[in-house]
Design an enzyme around this catalytic site. Structure first.
Site: not given
Length: 350
Positions: A44, A127, A145
């Site tokens: 990520e 996020y 996202d």
């Protein structure tokens, strides 16, 4: 409505999930295989502002070199920065090390299992914390996202331009996040945006959400999400000095930890501004051989590439010489590799 949407999307994901090196496929997950939070976190962080194809090779090399968070926490800063070179947004690499060390020192090598706990770690924002919580721990966290924003804007025919629409799109995504299989659901929505509900020419005919999609019905899908006009990027100028000593060594310096390319090796240079003053690292017969151009997030950069050949006894005011056997252009950030590509023809003639 929510249950039907989630069921249709997860049925599609069970068949069409992307095969990614950091992902546990849905069938394996149902069989009890759990994702490694370290690999989820690493992927990520790498994927921020970067594409999946660009990340795959970096992810493989990182996990081969540092297979656990403990191994990464113990790594030398310079080695990690060199391994990151070319991936861009170098603050991510600095925060990667800070986060790994915090996980080891403060959490015994285990990542927190909640989005709230994850957000307390260096470099982890809303996020990333939601993505790790959902994917690694199957927590019902809402992951949003760019792909998810696009899917939500089309599913609900939202015409408010980004970034003003972020709050509305996040709320719509949260309303759909299920209690069952939230990790698979989060990855399914992102896969849908990456492979079906793409920015251009969305494949609405094979989309599992084609029937309830309001933008498809209205014929507005290709124009969504709406975006506010981008500001014109300014141009900054600078000088980059590439010096080669008589024994083949190259003069390099490590940039300050803070700021663009922080902590990375590069060529000595001037400031980057509208009218930079020359700032050679030592007196020499410098000559300009070209211009390297690079675009950062907020500005375009144009560097005058200056080269010089130095005697073995040269003493620079800053930087240090790297022996030719230890010099690896691939370890330089992209803009510095562009500088080297221009300079090498002048200093290393065929």
């Amino acid at each position: 409505m929510r249950d039907a949407l989630c069921r249709d999307l997860l049925d599609w994901y069970d068949v069409h999930a992307r095969q990614l090196p950091w992902r546990v496929p849905p069938a394996a997950r149902r069989a009890g295989v759990r994702p490694d939070p370290y690999r989820v976190w690493l992927s990520e962080v790498m994927l921020q502002q970067t594409t999946v194809p660009a990340v795959k090779g970096y992810f493989r090399r990182f996990t081969e070199t540092w297979p656990t968070v403990e191994a990464l926490a113990a790594a030398e800063d310079g080695a990690v920065m060199e391994a990151w070179a070319g991936l861009g947004y170098y603050a991510r690499a600095r925060n990667l090390l800070k986060c790994a060390r915090a996980v080891v020192a403060e959490h015994g090598g285990r990542f927190p299992e909640t989005a709230e706990g994850l957000r307390e770690l260096p470099g982890i924002g809303p996020y990333t914390s939601a993505a790790i919580a959902a994917i690694a721990y199957d927590a019902p966290a809402t992951v949003v996202d760019g792909n998810v924003e696009r899917v939500m804007a089309r599913l609900h025919d939202v015409h408010t331009p980004l970034p003003a629409a972020k709050g509305e799109l996040t709320a719509l995504a949260a309303a759909l996040t299920p209690e069952a299989r939230p990790g698979d659901y989060a990855q399914a929505v992102m896969d849908l945006g990456a492979t079906i509900c793409t920015p251009r020419r969305p494949a609405c005919g094979i989309c599992p959400w084609r029937t309830p999609c309001a933008a498809r019905a209205a014929g507005t899908a290709p124009e969504l999400p709406a975006k506010a006009p981008k500001a014109v990027k300014p141009v900054r100028l600078g000088h980059a000095y590439v010096a080669r000593r008589a024994d083949g060594a190259w003069l390099l310096e490590r940039r300050p930890d803070k700021g663009l390319l922080g902590g990375m090796l590069g060529w000595p240079g001037s400031d980057w501004s509208a009218a930079p003053a020359p700032a050679p690292p030592l007196a020499a017969d410098w000559r300009t051989v070209g211009e390297a151009r690079h675009t950062f997030t907020h500005f375009h950069l144009r560097l005058a590439v200056e080269v010089a050949e130095l005697p073995e006894g040269a003493v620079p005011a800053r930087g240090s010489f790297v022996p030719v056997a230890d010099f690896r252009p691939a370890a330089l950030p992209t803009v510095m590799r562009k500088v080297f590509d221009i300079a090498r023809s002048a200093l290393l003639p065929d």
